[in-house]
Write an enzyme that holds these catalytic residues in place. Structure first.
Site, PDB file in Angstrom:
ATOM      1  N   HIS A  67       0.829  -1.216   0.000  1.00  0.00           N
ATOM      2  CA  HIS A  67       0.000   0.000   0.000  1.00  0.00           C
ATOM      3  C   HIS A  67       0.860   1.261   0.000  1.00  0.00           C
ATOM      4  O   HIS A  67       1.838   1.346   0.740  1.00  0.00           O
ATOM      5  CB  HIS A  67      -0.947   0.005   1.217  1.00  0.00           C
ATOM      6  CG  HIS A  67      -2.085  -0.953   1.053  1.00  0.00           C
ATOM      7  ND1 HIS A  67      -1.906  -2.320   1.094  1.00  0.00           N
ATOM      8  CD2 HIS A  67      -3.394  -0.746   0.780  1.00  0.00           C
ATOM      9  CE1 HIS A  67      -3.073  -2.914   0.875  1.00  0.00           C
ATOM     10  NE2 HIS A  67      -3.981  -1.982   0.676  1.00  0.00           N
ATOM     11  N   PRO A  68       0.455   2.227  -0.809  1.00  0.00           N
ATOM     12  CA  PRO A  68       1.215   3.486  -0.832  1.00  0.00           C
ATOM     13  C   PRO A  68       0.886   4.316   0.403  1.00  0.00           C
ATOM     14  O   PRO A  68      -0.184   4.164   0.992  1.00  0.00           O
ATOM     15  CB  PRO A  68       0.660   4.182  -2.085  1.00  0.00           C
ATOM     16  CG  PRO A  68      -0.757   3.718  -2.163  1.00  0.00           C
ATOM     17  CD  PRO A  68      -0.750   2.294  -1.665  1.00  0.00           C
ATOM     18  N   SER A  84      -6.156   3.958  -5.843  1.00  0.00           N
ATOM     19  CA  SER A  84      -5.596   4.716  -4.720  1.00  0.00           C
ATOM     20  C   SER A  84      -5.759   6.210  -4.925  1.00  0.00           C
ATOM     21  O   SER A  84      -6.077   6.950  -3.985  1.00  0.00           O
ATOM     22  CB  SER A  84      -4.098   4.448  -4.603  1.00  0.00           C
ATOM     23  OG  SER A  84      -3.877   3.427  -3.730  1.00  0.00           O
ATOM     24  N   GLN A  85      -5.501   6.633  -6.144  1.00  0.00           N
ATOM     25  CA  GLN A  85      -5.609   8.058  -6.463  1.00  0.00           C
ATOM     26  C   GLN A  85      -7.026   8.562  -6.135  1.00  0.00           C
ATOM     27  O   GLN A  85      -7.203   9.573  -5.461  1.00  0.00           O
ATOM     28  CB  GLN A  85      -5.299   8.235  -7.959  1.00  0.00           C
ATOM     29  CG  GLN A  85      -5.583   9.604  -8.533  1.00  0.00           C
ATOM     30  CD  GLN A  85      -4.448  10.594  -8.266  1.00  0.00           C
ATOM     31  OE1 GLN A  85      -3.298  10.183  -8.106  1.00  0.00           O
ATOM     32  NE2 GLN A  85      -4.773  11.861  -8.195  1.00  0.00           N
ATOM     33  N   GLU A  87      -9.243   7.193  -4.148  1.00  0.00           N
ATOM     34  CA  GLU A  87      -9.539   7.083  -2.715  1.00  0.00           C
ATOM     35  C   GLU A  87      -8.878   8.221  -1.933  1.00  0.00           C
ATOM     36  O   GLU A  87      -9.501   8.821  -1.053  1.00  0.00           O
ATOM     37  CB  GLU A  87      -9.055   5.727  -2.202  1.00  0.00           C
ATOM     38  CG  GLU A  87      -9.916   4.585  -2.739  1.00  0.00           C
ATOM     39  CD  GLU A  87      -9.220   3.236  -2.794  1.00  0.00           C
ATOM     40  OE1 GLU A  87      -9.864   2.273  -3.256  1.00  0.00           O
ATOM     41  OE2 GLU A  87      -8.041   3.135  -2.398  1.00  0.00           O
ATOM     42  N   ILE A 121      -5.378   2.693   6.066  1.00  0.00           N
ATOM     43  CA  ILE A 121      -6.750   2.948   6.524  1.00  0.00           C
ATOM     44  C   ILE A 121      -7.614   3.144   5.277  1.00  0.00           C
ATOM     45  O   ILE A 121      -7.113   3.588   4.240  1.00  0.00           O
ATOM     46  CB  ILE A 121      -6.793   4.190   7.460  1.00  0.00           C
ATOM     47  CG1 ILE A 121      -8.145   4.306   8.161  1.00  0.00           C
ATOM     48  CG2 ILE A 121      -6.443   5.472   6.713  1.00  0.00           C
ATOM     49  CD1 ILE A 121      -8.148   5.262   9.355  1.00  0.00           C
ATOM     50  N   CYS A 122      -8.882   2.788   5.386  1.00  0.00           N
ATOM     51  CA  CYS A 122      -9.781   2.938   4.239  1.00  0.00           C
ATOM     52  C   CYS A 122     -10.119   4.427   4.070  1.00  0.00           C
ATOM     53  O   CYS A 122     -10.906   4.985   4.831  1.00  0.00           O
ATOM     54  CB  CYS A 122     -11.045   2.112   4.472  1.00  0.00           C
ATOM     55  SG  CYS A 122     -12.209   2.251   3.113  1.00  0.00           S
ATOM     56  N   ALA A 123      -9.487   5.044   3.087  1.00  0.00           N
ATOM     57  CA  ALA A 123      -9.610   6.496   2.921  1.00  0.00           C
ATOM     58  C   ALA A 123     -11.043   6.914   2.593  1.00  0.00           C
ATOM     59  O   ALA A 123     -11.483   7.982   3.016  1.00  0.00           O
ATOM     60  CB  ALA A 123      -8.643   6.969   1.827  1.00  0.00           C
TER      61      ALA A 123
HETATM   62  N1  LIG Z   1      -1.875   3.736   3.130  1.00  0.00           N
HETATM   63  C1  LIG Z   1      -3.179   3.641   2.818  1.00  0.00           C
HETATM   64  O1  LIG Z   1      -4.050   3.517   3.661  1.00  0.00           O
HETATM   65  N2  LIG Z   1      -3.457   3.688   1.510  1.00  0.00           N
HETATM   66  C2  LIG Z   1      -4.723   3.651   1.023  1.00  0.00           C
HETATM   67  N3  LIG Z   1      -5.937   3.640   1.703  1.00  0.00           N
HETATM   68  C3  LIG Z   1      -6.915   3.689   0.775  1.00  0.00           C
HETATM   69  O2  LIG Z   1      -8.122   3.723   1.006  1.00  0.00           O
HETATM   70  N4  LIG Z   1      -6.361   3.729  -0.464  1.00  0.00           N
HETATM   71  C4  LIG Z   1      -5.011   3.725  -0.366  1.00  0.00           C
HETATM   72  O3  LIG Z   1      -4.164   3.794  -1.228  1.00  0.00           O
END
Ligand SMILES: NC(=O)N[C@H]1NC(=O)NC1=O
Length: 174
Positions: A67-68, A84-85, A87, A121-123
């Protein structure tokens, strides 16, 4: 796409479409392919969850390391995956003030140094304020608790990504 369309996909097409439901871990959808035909979206999700649970702790940490960072250099340079972008944008990380970026980066570094994997974490389910608070709090956890919390977040991210791709059962009935 509904569940019948998912079950009709070739292995290659399935991987092309579902390859990033867990960030940069195409081996996970590849591993659950064997369980076709899937009965529902929830069925795919359950197989993914079981697969992740079956991994040794080092494997779970391997998933976290794919995960980034939130608001990291990859966001700045445009090198994130599309998922990811989107989120990170949804959580407000594309509009941070310079001071917020440096605070977050410094906390992310501290976290990585302490646990050996990035803070996940779930962004989409949190605001940037929630995320900062959670990050600070998590720095006080032990490694096993933190690994378990973060894997729970990976599953939430996966669940939302799957919902973007597959119609849920209730939607199918409409
Ligand atoms: N580090 C981290 O939580 N990354 C992420 N979370 C998310 O919801 N998308 C992501 O890339």
């Amino acid at each position: 796409m509904d569940i019948n369309a998912v079950n009709a996909l070739s292995y290659e097409d399935f991987l092309e479409i579902f390859g990033n439901v867990v960030e940069k871990c195409p081996i996970i959808p590849a591993a659950v392919w064997i369980h076709r035909p899937f009965t529902s979206l929830a069925d795919i999700e359950a197989h993914i969850s079981d697969f992740i649970n079956s991994l040794p702790e080092s494997g779970k940490e391997g998933i976290l390391r794919c995960h980034p960072d939130l608001a990291g250099r990859e966001l700045q340079s445009g090198a994130l995956t599309r998922d990811s972008q989107d989120e990170q944008r949804a959580a407000g990380f594309t509009d941070l003030q310079p001071a917020e970026v440096s605070r977050l980066r410094s906390l992310n570094s501290e976290y990585k140094e302490r646990f050996g994997f990035p803070f996940v974490i779930c962004a989409r389910l949190n605001t940037k304020r929630d995320i900062m608070r959670e990050l600070l709090q998590c720095l006080g956890n032990d490694r096993a608790a933190e690994r378990a919390r973060a894997i729970g977040e990976v599953k939430k991210i996966c669940s939302l990504r799957l919902r973007n791709l597959v119609l849920s059962d209730s939607t199918n009935k409409l």
